[in-house]
Design a protein around this motif. Structure first.
Motif, mmCIF file in Angstrom:
data_model
loop_
_atom_site.group_PDB
_atom_site.id
_atom_site.type_symbol
_atom_site.label_atom_id
_atom_site.label_comp_id
_atom_site.label_asym_id
_atom_site.label_seq_id
_atom_site.Cartn_x
_atom_site.Cartn_y
_atom_site.Cartn_z
ATOM 1 N N ASN A 117 -6.657 8.124 12.987
ATOM 2 C CA ASN A 117 -7.657 9.167 13.236
ATOM 3 C C ASN A 117 -7.284 10.063 14.412
ATOM 4 O O ASN A 117 -7.731 11.199 14.490
ATOM 5 C CB ASN A 117 -9.026 8.528 13.495
ATOM 6 N N VAL A 131 -0.585 9.302 2.515
ATOM 7 C CA VAL A 131 0.735 9.272 3.144
ATOM 8 C C VAL A 131 1.031 7.890 3.733
ATOM 9 O O VAL A 131 2.124 7.356 3.560
ATOM 10 C CB VAL A 131 0.826 10.347 4.255
ATOM 11 N N TYR A 132 0.046 7.302 4.391
ATOM 12 C CA TYR A 132 0.327 6.090 5.161
ATOM 13 C C TYR A 132 0.134 4.805 4.366
ATOM 14 O O TYR A 132 0.840 3.829 4.592
ATOM 15 C CB TYR A 132 -0.564 6.058 6.411
ATOM 16 N N ALA A 133 -0.822 4.798 3.428
ATOM 17 C CA ALA A 133 -1.125 3.549 2.729
ATOM 18 C C ALA A 133 -0.753 3.572 1.255
ATOM 19 O O ALA A 133 -0.196 2.610 0.748
ATOM 20 C CB ALA A 133 -2.613 3.222 2.873
ATOM 21 N N LEU A 191 -9.361 1.885 5.078
ATOM 22 C CA LEU A 191 -9.078 3.077 5.883
ATOM 23 C C LEU A 191 -10.162 4.130 5.675
ATOM 24 O O LEU A 191 -10.627 4.749 6.626
ATOM 25 C CB LEU A 191 -7.701 3.644 5.523
ATOM 26 N N HIS A 192 -10.570 4.289 4.412
ATOM 27 C CA HIS A 192 -11.634 5.240 4.090
ATOM 28 C C HIS A 192 -12.903 4.910 4.879
ATOM 29 O O HIS A 192 -13.551 5.792 5.445
ATOM 30 C CB HIS A 192 -11.893 5.176 2.587
ATOM 31 N N ILE A 248 -1.920 -2.772 4.298
ATOM 32 C CA ILE A 248 -0.935 -2.077 3.471
ATOM 33 C C ILE A 248 0.208 -3.060 3.273
ATOM 34 O O ILE A 248 0.923 -3.391 4.213
ATOM 35 C CB ILE A 248 -0.462 -0.797 4.181
ATOM 36 N N SER A 253 -5.769 12.558 2.957
ATOM 37 C CA SER A 253 -4.338 12.883 2.980
ATOM 38 C C SER A 253 -3.567 11.861 3.818
ATOM 39 O O SER A 253 -2.484 11.428 3.433
ATOM 40 C CB SER A 253 -4.127 14.302 3.508
ATOM 41 N N LYS A 254 -4.144 11.458 4.947
ATOM 42 C CA LYS A 254 -3.447 10.455 5.767
ATOM 43 C C LYS A 254 -3.392 9.110 5.051
ATOM 44 O O LYS A 254 -2.401 8.391 5.137
ATOM 45 C CB LYS A 254 -4.162 10.281 7.112
ATOM 46 N N VAL A 259 -10.644 7.482 8.047
ATOM 47 C CA VAL A 259 -9.312 8.079 7.924
ATOM 48 C C VAL A 259 -9.322 9.054 6.744
ATOM 49 O O VAL A 259 -9.859 8.736 5.675
ATOM 50 C CB VAL A 259 -8.230 6.995 7.703
#
Lengths: 260, 253
Positions: free
Chosen positions: A107, B174-176, B162-163, A92, B170-171, B167
Motif C-alpha cells: 500500500n 503484479v505481485y500475487a 491482499l484485497h 503467495i 493492479s498491485k 491493496v
C-alpha cells in the motif's frame, strides 16, 4: 470502541438468515475469539465485517466511520488498517516468506516499484524483524509453499505486523493445523495483541484454544450471539448454549454450506 | 418411481435415435471399409522401402512446420495474455468488456488454424507465413480462454487477503497473481506448441507451407514409398517436440 456491528442480518437468496440481528462492539486491544459450530455464521460474520460480503441489513462502524455507505475509494482507505488471515494459506505460494511479509508494504509503494519488485531497505529490515517476532527469521528465503501450514499462518501474521494493521481478522486460522502448530499461531496473535495493542477477531472451533489465548469469547449459535464473556474456562452450560443447536441442525445441510 | 422410469427410457431411446441418424448422415458403410482393405494393404506393400532420395527436402519442410508452429504459438501467447485479463470475471467487473472479449475469443477458437490459413493464403499469398498467421490467430483464442479460466479458478485466498487489506487490483495482479500464474501459463503455452506442431503438418494442403505440401503431392501421385518417408519424418518430429515439451514441463514444477 474500535469496531461496532449493529443489527447485522445476512441471508442468501431469501433463504433462512445466516446471521440474524448480530450486535457486537469490540474495543481496541481485545483478542476476541468467535466460537461456534460450523454453520453458525462465523465466516459470514467475518466476511461482512471485512466488507468482503454485504450484509442484508445493519450498520458497521470502524472508529466511528459507518462502513456500508463508503465509496470504493474510502473502503480501500479503511481496509489499509486491516489484515485478513484465512483458513487455508493466504500467502503467495511461489514467493519467499520475506517477500510475502513485504506484501504488507504494497500500500505504501507506487505501482512501478511493485512491478520492479524494488522494496526500500528499511522495509526489508522491518520484514525481517517481523519474521523474527514470529520466530521464522531463518525461513525468510524459503518459498511459501515449502513451509508448514503453521509456519505459513505465522508468515501471514508477520505480514500483518509489517502492514501495521490495527485489526487482524482471522477466519479459522488454525482449523487445518495440528494442535502444537495451532497453539504457536494463536500465541503469536496474542503476543501481537499484548505488545502492540492490535485488535484481533479470530474465529475458532476449539473451545480450549479460545479459553487459553483470547481475552474475550463470543459464542455464535445459529446466526445469533449466544455468549459474550471475558475469556475464561467455559462452564458446561455455556458450552451448551453455543453447541447444542448443532445437534438439532446437524441434518440441515443448507445452513452448513452457506457459511463454510 | 414410474415417472423416473419413463424419463430414463425416453432419454435412452432419444440417444439411440440420435446415433442412428448420425450413422446415416455420416454414411457409415462397413462393407466399403471391408472392400477398401485390400487396396490399403497394397499401398502398404508399395510403401516399403521408404524413398530416401528427397530426405533433405522433407527435413527442410519439417523445419518449416516447426517454425510455423513455434512462431504461431509465441505470437498467440503474447496476444493472449492481455486478452485473458479482459476475459476473466475476477479481474474486472465490466460485464460488457467481458462478454465482448469472450465472444471474440470464441470466434477465434471456433475457427480452426486450417480455415484461417485457407483464407490467409488468399490474402498474403502461398507459403508458411499464411500458415503461421493462421496458427497464431486460432491459438490466441484458445490460449486466452485457458489463461482466463486458470485465473478465474486459481487460488483466490491469497488475492482476497491482499484485497481485504486495501491493496489495489493492479498491485495484486503484479505481485500475487502473476508470480503464481507464470508456470501455469507457460505450461499451457507448451501444450499448445505441441498441439500446433501436429496441427501444422496439414497446413501445406491449402498451400500454407510446411511438410503437408509434400504429403499431398505424394498422395496425388500415389507415390507411397515417398509418402511413408514423410510420415516417418513427421512421427520423428512430433516425438522430439513432445519429449522436449515434457522435459520443459518438468523443469517448471
Amino acid at each position: 470502541m474500535i469496531l461496532r456491528a449493529e443489527q447485522i442480518r445476512k441471508s442468501y437468496h431469501n433463504e433462512k438468515s445466516v446471521l440474524s440481528n448480530v450486535n457486537l462492539t469490540i474495543e481496541q486491544g481485545q483478542f476476541v475469539a468467535l466460537l461456534g459450530p460450523s454453520g453458525s455464521g462465523k465466516t459470514t460474520l467475518l466476511r461482512c465485517l471485512t466488507l468482503l460480503e454485504k450484509p442484508s441489513a445493519g450498520r458497521i462502524y470502524f472508529n466511528e466511520t459507518e462502513l456500508l455507505n463508503l465509496s470504493a475509494k474510502q473502503t480501500v482507505e479503511v481496509r489499509r488498517k486491516w489484515a485478513y488471515i484465512g483458513q487455508r494459506t493466504s500467502l503467495i505460494r511461489r514467493k519467499s516468506a520475506l517477500n510475502n511479509v513485504l506484501a504488507g508494504r504494497l500500500n505504501e509503494m507506487p505501482l512501478w516499484k511493485v512491478i520492479l519488485g524494488n522494496f526500500p531497505d528499511a522495509d526489508k529490515e522491518k520484514a525481517l524483524q517481523a519474521l523474527e517476532r514470529v520466530g521464522l527469521k531463518d525461513m525468510a528465503h524459503q518459498r511459501a509453499d515449502r513451509l508448514s501450514g503453521g509456519q505459513q499462518q505465522r508468515v501471514a501474521i508477520a505480514r500483518a505486523i509489517v502492514q501495521e494493521a490495527v485489526v487482524i481478522y482471522a477466519d479459522e486460522p488454525v482449523a487445518s493445523l495440528d494442535p502444537e502448530s495451532a497453539k504457536r499461531v494463536l500465541a503469536d496473535l496474542r503476543m501481537l495483541c499484548e505488545e502492540t495493542g492490535t485488535t484481533i477477531l479470530c474465529s475458532l472451533h476449539q473451545v480450549d484454544l479460545a479459553e487459553t489465548y483470547a481475552t474475550r469469547i463470543v459464542g455464535l449459535s445459529d446466526g445469533k450471539i449466544a455468549l459474550d464473556i471475558p475469556a475464561r474456562l467455559l462452564t458446561e452450560e455455556e458450552k451448551d448454549r453455543i453447541y447444542t443447536r448443532e445437534e438439532q441442525t446437524n441434518g440441515d445441510s443448507r445452513t452448513k454450506t452457506t457459511t463454510s | 418411481m414410474n415417472k423416473k422410469f419413463v424419463k430414463r427410457w425416453a432419454i435412452g431411446i432419444g440417444v439411440v435415435l440420435a446415433y442412428a441418424i448420425m450413422w446415416n448422415v455420416a454414411q457409415v458403410d462397413l462393407i466399403r471399409l471391408w472392400q477398401g482393405i485390400p487396396r490399403m494393404l497394397n499401398w502398404l506393400s508399395r510403401s516399403w522401402p521408404p524413398d530416401i532420395t528427397e530426405v533433405s527436402t522433407f527435413l527442410l519442410r519439417a523445419l518449416e512446420t516447426i517454425s510455423i508452429a513455434t512462431l504461431g504459438t509465441t505470437v498467440a501467447a503474447i496476444c493472449a495474455l492481455p486478452l485473458a485479463f479482459l476475459a476473466a470475471r475476477n479481474i474486472h467487473s465490466n460485464r460488457l468488456v467481458y462478454q465482448i472479449t469472450r465472444s471474440i475469443l470464441n470466434i477465434l477458437r471456433g475457427t480452426d488454424s486450417f480455415v484461417f490459413a485457407l483464407i490467409l493464403v488468399a490474402a498474403v499469398g502461398l507459403g508458411p507465413f499464411a500458415g503461421m498467421l493462421g496458427v497464431a490467430i486460432h491459438t490466441t483464442g484458445s490460449m486466452a480462454k485457458m489463461f482466463a479460466e486458470w485465473m478465474e479458478n486459481s487460488d483466490q485466498t491469497s488475492l482476497e487477503a491482499l484485497h481485504a487489506s486495501g491493496v489495489s487490483k493492479s498491485k495484486t495482479i503484479v505481485y500475487a497473481l502473476l508470480p503464481n500464474a507464470w508456470p501455469n501459463f507457460t505450461s499451457i503455452a507448451l501444450y499448445f506448441w505441441e498441439f500446433n506442431v501436429r496441427a501444422s503438418t496439414v497446413l501445406g494442403i491449402v498451400g500454407a507451407g510446411g511438410i503437408g505440401m509434400e504429403l499431398k503431392n505424394s498422395m496425388d501421385l500415389l507415390n507411397f514409398s515417398r509418402l511413408f518417408m514423410i510420415l516417418l519424418i513427421i512421427w520423428g518430429m512430433v516425438t522430439i517436440i513432445d519429449q522436449l515439451s515434457a522435459s520443459l514441463q518438468r523443469r517448471l514444477q
